[in-house]
Design an enzyme around this catalytic site. Structure first.
Site, mmCIF file in Angstrom:
data_model
loop_
_atom_site.group_PDB
_atom_site.id
_atom_site.type_symbol
_atom_site.label_atom_id
_atom_site.label_comp_id
_atom_site.label_asym_id
_atom_site.label_seq_id
_atom_site.Cartn_x
_atom_site.Cartn_y
_atom_site.Cartn_z
ATOM 1 N N ASP A 185 0.839 -1.198 0.000
ATOM 2 C CA ASP A 185 0.000 0.000 0.000
ATOM 3 C C ASP A 185 0.878 1.253 0.000
ATOM 4 O OD1 ASP A 185 0.952 -0.542 2.563
ATOM 5 O OD2 ASP A 185 -0.949 -0.166 3.584
ATOM 6 N N ASP A 215 -5.044 2.412 7.188
ATOM 7 C CA ASP A 215 -5.831 2.565 8.414
ATOM 8 C C ASP A 215 -5.205 3.489 9.440
ATOM 9 O OD1 ASP A 215 -3.651 0.639 8.948
ATOM 10 O OD2 ASP A 215 -4.617 0.479 10.915
ATOM 11 N N PHE A 275 0.575 11.647 7.582
ATOM 12 C CA PHE A 275 -0.191 10.434 7.864
ATOM 13 C C PHE A 275 -1.505 10.445 7.086
ATOM 14 C CE2 PHE A 275 -2.989 7.611 10.239
ATOM 15 C CZ PHE A 275 -2.196 6.477 10.263
ATOM 16 N N ILE A 276 -1.782 9.349 6.398
ATOM 17 C CA ILE A 276 -2.991 9.254 5.579
ATOM 18 C C ILE A 276 -3.783 7.981 5.916
ATOM 19 C CG2 ILE A 276 -2.109 10.578 3.604
ATOM 20 C CD1 ILE A 276 -1.660 7.661 2.377
ATOM 21 N N ASP A 309 7.070 3.790 3.526
ATOM 22 C CA ASP A 309 7.328 4.936 4.396
ATOM 23 C C ASP A 309 8.815 4.878 4.781
ATOM 24 O OD1 ASP A 309 7.221 6.875 6.385
ATOM 25 O OD2 ASP A 309 5.720 5.882 7.599
HETATM 26 P P1 IMP Z 1 7.424 1.224 6.536
HETATM 27 O O1 IMP Z 1 7.848 -0.125 7.022
HETATM 28 O O2 IMP Z 1 7.818 2.324 7.497
HETATM 29 O O3 IMP Z 1 7.854 1.534 5.125
HETATM 30 O O4 IMP Z 1 5.858 1.300 6.595
HETATM 31 C C1 IMP Z 1 5.102 0.498 5.856
HETATM 32 C C2 IMP Z 1 3.759 0.189 6.485
HETATM 33 O O5 IMP Z 1 3.338 1.118 7.498
HETATM 34 C C3 IMP Z 1 2.754 0.310 5.392
HETATM 35 O O6 IMP Z 1 2.605 -0.921 4.720
HETATM 36 C C4 IMP Z 1 1.507 0.748 6.123
HETATM 37 O O7 IMP Z 1 0.797 -0.405 6.569
HETATM 38 C C5 IMP Z 1 2.001 1.527 7.306
HETATM 39 N N1 IMP Z 1 1.965 2.986 7.023
HETATM 40 C C6 IMP Z 1 2.985 3.786 6.654
HETATM 41 N N2 IMP Z 1 2.587 5.057 6.487
HETATM 42 C C7 IMP Z 1 1.256 5.077 6.748
HETATM 43 C C8 IMP Z 1 0.249 6.121 6.718
HETATM 44 O O8 IMP Z 1 0.475 7.305 6.426
HETATM 45 N N3 IMP Z 1 -1.011 5.720 7.042
HETATM 46 C C9 IMP Z 1 -1.335 4.433 7.376
HETATM 47 N N4 IMP Z 1 -0.426 3.439 7.398
HETATM 48 C C10 IMP Z 1 0.859 3.748 7.086
HETATM 49 MG MG MG Z 2 1.075 -2.296 4.762
#
Ligand code: IMP
Ligand code: MG
Length: 180
Positions: free
Chosen positions: A105, A164, A157-158, A108
């Protein structure tokens, strides 16, 4: 719906459904260009729960034989990453020797895709590519290649379209941003 409230937070519309559809059309065209006519059956790895809507929309547009496999990773609590990625559910099928397209999705910090790449190598995927609906370029500090990115967004944050806030808001068809 211009504004929505989830628990203690209010969100406003950020990316309307129509724009999401156009972005998915474009990313699907790139994947089709790379995979159309392939003789293997690539795996689309849906990373639950956030990728469920994106995976559904994307796969409708793919013009080659592919197989859906799911897994579940978690790292977020509320509106922040914990920095620790847990595999909450293993893969629903064996991917040994298969080409895998990870369907995320959002990327980040990138912790999740780094862990996914590690798991896929350990499980013996013959190749893995990353396809993400959203990328926060200002937050992403890893060097894993992001093969297909549908949209880039600021470091906010979205929610919505699968994403979610404490499990709420996944059902929204548009994407909403935290309204502060
Ligand atoms: P990462 O491991 O930090 O890259 O984050 C990845 C996971 O964190 C994504 O697959 C999302 O499930 C969740 N995530 C990251 N940013 C957001 C956001 O802005 N809103 C909601 N979920 C997020
Ligand atoms: Mg995810």
């Amino acid at each position: 719906m211009n504004k929505v409230t989830l628990k203690d937070k209010t969100f406003r519309t950020s990316i309307p459904y129509e724009r999401i559809m156009t972005a998915i059309d474009q990313v699907a065209a790139k994947i089709n260009a790379d995979f159309r006519g392939c003789t293997d059956v690539p795996v689309l790895l849906c990373v639950l729960n956030g990728s469920i809507m994106f995976t559904a929309e994307l796969m409708k547009r793919l013009e080659f034989n592919c197989q859906i496999v799911s897994t579940k990773l978690t790292s977020y609590e509320g509106t922040n990453t914990t920095g620790k990625v847990k595999q909450a559910m293993g893969m629903t099928a064996d991917i040994t020797g298969r080409r895998v397209i990870v369907i995320e999705d959002i990327v980040d910090s990138g912790n999740t895709i780094v862990e996914l790449k590690r798991i896929l190598e350990e499980k013996g995927a013959s190749e893995s590519r990353i396809c993400t609906m959203l990328l926060k370029p200002d937050a992403y500090k890893k060097d894993v290649k992001l093969d297909y990115v549908a949209m880039e967004i600021p470091n906010d944050f979205i929610v919505g379209f699968g994403l979610d806030y404490d499990e709420l808001g996944r059902n929204f068809k548009d994407i909403y941003i935290l309204d502060e």
